[in-house]
Design an enzyme around this catalytic site. Structure first.
Site, PDB file in Angstrom:
ATOM      1  N   ASP A 298     -29.669 -15.739  48.403  1.00 41.65           N
ATOM      2  CA  ASP A 298     -31.073 -15.859  48.773  1.00 41.65           C
ATOM      3  C   ASP A 298     -31.825 -14.855  47.887  1.00 41.65           C
ATOM      4  O   ASP A 298     -31.216 -14.019  47.217  1.00 41.65           O
ATOM      5  CB  ASP A 298     -31.264 -15.562  50.268  1.00 41.65           C
TER       6      ASP A 298
HETATM    7  C1  NAG Z   1     -36.368 -16.939  50.597  1.00 41.85           C
HETATM    8  C2  NAG Z   1     -36.027 -18.001  51.626  1.00 41.85           C
HETATM    9  C3  NAG Z   1     -35.279 -19.162  51.016  1.00 41.85           C
HETATM   10  C4  NAG Z   1     -35.921 -19.618  49.714  1.00 41.85           C
HETATM   11  C5  NAG Z   1     -35.945 -18.449  48.757  1.00 41.85           C
HETATM   12  C6  NAG Z   1     -36.547 -18.754  47.409  1.00 41.85           C
HETATM   13  C7  NAG Z   1     -35.431 -17.524  53.987  1.00 41.85           C
HETATM   14  C8  NAG Z   1     -34.464 -16.887  54.934  1.00 41.85           C
HETATM   15  N1  NAG Z   1     -35.190 -17.391  52.669  1.00 41.85           N
HETATM   16  O1  NAG Z   1     -37.490 -16.282  50.978  1.00 41.85           O
HETATM   17  O2  NAG Z   1     -35.209 -20.213  51.933  1.00 41.85           O
HETATM   18  O3  NAG Z   1     -35.208 -20.682  49.155  1.00 41.85           O
HETATM   19  O4  NAG Z   1     -36.713 -17.430  49.343  1.00 41.85           O
HETATM   20  O5  NAG Z   1     -37.922 -18.882  47.486  1.00 41.85           O
HETATM   21  O6  NAG Z   1     -36.386 -18.119  54.413  1.00 41.85           O
END
Ligand code: NAG
Length: 593
Positions: A298
């Site tokens: 992530d």
């Molecule tokens: C994070 C998000 C993810 C996203 C990534 C890229 C969550 C836990 N994580 O903030 O889903 O794909 O950024 O923008 O929401």
């Protein structure tokens, strides 16, 4: 990929390492301070083109700042690919985005079809089986491919088990792991049939957290049995039936899966977050679940990681754990930031040379990325604006969007209010989170009402209770909805705007109680009341006592058309059900206590 290009594992080490990074270029300023730089990067500056080719960067993630209009997105993506093509060992670029549908969609509704999101799809199950999961993913994928975007960070297969979950919420299909697995698998299949790489997220599961990994490091205390039955179940099932090109990690501690610790930048030992856990990424995901695709972190700028680790050690730890790609390891906003990338690559090279990172594993990982690209990309990476223009938001996609919104509407309660019996000049008072939603609901009701209505509206943003009371007194019936106080950085576009989120949260925090008071007042005045839940419907139990009827839409998409009228699939669907032009066939995807 040309036949003469080297396979991933034969590439020089620095190329392999570059391929293992995915960067974001939201803003770029030729000079000045990288902290304050806020010029959206909409065309590729030569400095960044050089970064991509010189360091053999494997991928780029686009955000809303990078996606202003169709022509511009197409040009940007062509520029990105040609920069990658100029490298000494050219590899096509992964161009990724979060186009989940619903609240998390980076290409706005004026361009792309945005749909009402996963929980609305969950509400159409089992009646429509996997129909909407598949058809929506197909439409999203067609729009993305036409723009030259080849990775979608979707679907979210987190099982929302926690009513207080601030970050997953309506991004989840259901609280039932089997339903999540079925709908998730259908989406992976549909995305990848259209040649968009799908990323299941967030492994091993973000469904039972009440902390947002954007603002802290959540911990899931489930025992192993619960983890296998709930959190892991959709990942396990989808890996078996439709293994996706990618899986994205979660920045969450899972002590039952890994209780070992590592030292953080404050010199403290802490439980390893899943993103940095070899037991979870390698032993569990690779060995036990047999996943052979590409594992991506992530975003590494999220507080769940960046509060505890500096950028270079964060990347090193995730690679040691067996992750293939580091997402947003550093931020490049000005030419002077490029040094950060050089330092990161030096750190990683040194780690390989000193044996901290296994050279053979790095080669295997580069090979996995290489094979993913080979499987999904044909030689031609250039896209054309005319095809994209004909694809984005085309009539058949908009029709599907409207059908899904309607199929999802769930009638949770109805004591003789719905469908509303409209008399000429019936007086309706609407209470909405903000002015735009007032206008959207008003227009949708006017569109579907057989007789003229007299509509007044209170926006809960900066509202005056006296004026609202007076309007309620005059009304025949009252419709109320509020903004959820739970909102996450990911919904507003990532970590960049966290401060904006806090500001916003204050006004949102007060909305549920303000609405409750107004509905109570309306009941005292013997008015009929309808409560509409615009997000995860857990909130319904609080409002039900003051509502004659309750509907759930799981979304509040707003549409702005060319003549500047607002409406939207969710409000349009709601109006049809309220006025008896259509029936509510949706079922609740989560249990309301
Ligand atoms: C994070 C998000 C993810 C996203 C990534 C890229 C969550 C836990 N994580 O903030 O889903 O794909 O950024 O923008 O929401």
């Amino acid at each position: 990929l040309s036949n003469t290009s080297l396979a991933g594992s034969q590439l020089p080490l620095e190329v392999q390492l570059g391929q293992k990074l995915m960067l974001d270029f939201r803003y770029f300023c030729q000079q000045g301070n990288s902290e304050t730089c806020r010029s959206p990067m909409t065309t590729l500056p030569s400095e960044l083109a050089d970064v991509i080719s010189k360091y053999h960067i494997g991928g780029v993630i686009l955000f809303s700042e990078n996606t202003q209009d169709i022509e511009q997105i197409v040009n940007l993506n062509n520029q990105l690919q040609s920069a990658a093509h100029k490298a000494k060992h050219p590899q096509p670029l992964l161009i990724a985005i979060d186009q989940e549908g619903g609240r998390v969609a980076r290409i706005n509704r004026e361009q792309a079809t945005s749909f009402t999101g996963n929980m609305s799809i969950g509400a159409t199950y089992p009646k429509h089986d996997t129909h909407y999961a598949s058809s929506v993913a197909t439409a999203i994928a067609k729009e993305l491919t036409s723009l030259g975007i080849n990775v979608n960070f979707a679907p979210t297969v987190d099982v929302n088990m926690n009513a207080e979950n601030p970050v997953i919420n309506v991004r989840s299909f259901s609280e039932d792991p089997n339903v999540v697995a079925k709908l998730g698998a259908a989406q992976v299949k549909a995305f990848e049939q259209q040649r968009v790489i799908s990323a299941l997220k967030h492994f091993p599961g973000h469904g039972d957290t009440h902390v947002d990994s954007h603002t802290g490091l959540p911990r899931v205390e489930h025992n192993e049995k619960v983890i296998w039955q709930n959190d892991l179940a959709p990942f396990q099932a989808v890996i078996k039936t439709n293994p996706p090109g990618m899986i994205m990690t979660a920045h969450i501690q899972y002590p039952a899966l890994d209780n070992s610790t590592l030292e953080n930048k404050h010199g403290k030992h802490m439980l390893k977050p899943a993103t940095m856990s070899r037991k979870i990424m390698h032993d569990l995901l690779r060995d036990k679940l047999g996943y052979q695709g590409v594992i991506i972190t992530d975003a590494l700028d999220m507080a769940g990681i960046s509060d505890f680790f500096d950028a270079n050690s964060a990347v090193l730890e995730t690679f040691k754990a067996g992750v293939d790609i580091a997402l947003m390891p550093i931020t490049i906003r000005t030419p002077s930031d490029i040094g950060k990338l050089e330092k990161l690559l030096q750190t990683l090279t040194k780690a390989v040379n000193q044996g901290q990172l296994n050279e053979h594993e790095v080669a295997l990982s580069a090979q996995r990325i290489y094979e993913l690209k080979k499987r999904f990309f044909n030689k031609k990476t250039k896209v054309s604006a005319s095809i994209a223009r004909a694809t984005l938001g085309n009539p058949s996609h908009r029709k599907l969007e409207a059908e899904l919104a309607l199929a999802a509407i769930t009638q949770v309660k109805n004591s003789d209010l719905l469908p509303v019996d409209i008399k000429v000049n019936s007086k309706v008072h609407i209470i909405m989170p903000d002015q735009r939603k007032c206008e959207a609901m008003r227009q949708a009701l006017e569109l579907y009402s057989k007789a003229p209505l007299q509509i007044s509206c209170s926006s809960l943003q900066g509202f005056d209770p006296k004026i609202a009371h007076a309007a309620i007194k005059q009304a025949d019936w009252v419709i109320g909805a509020h903004a959820s106080p739970q909102q996450s950085a990911v919904e507003i576009g990532g970590m960049e705007d966290v401060s904006k989120l806090e500001e916003f949260a204050l006004s949102r925090q007060e909305q549920p109680s303000a609405l409750k008071a107004l509905l109570k007042y309306a009941k005292k005045q013997q008015k009929q009341t309808l409560f509409i839940s615009l997000r995860a419907p857990y909130e319904i139990s609080q409002f039900s006592p003051y509502s004659d009827a309750v509907l759930a839409s799981y979304a509040y998409n707003i549409d702005v058309d060319n003549s500047n009228r607002v409406a939207g699939p969710a409000f349009t669907a709601l109006a049809q059900v309220i006025l008896g032009q259509a029936q509510a066939h949706g079922t609740l995807p989560v249990t309301i206590k």
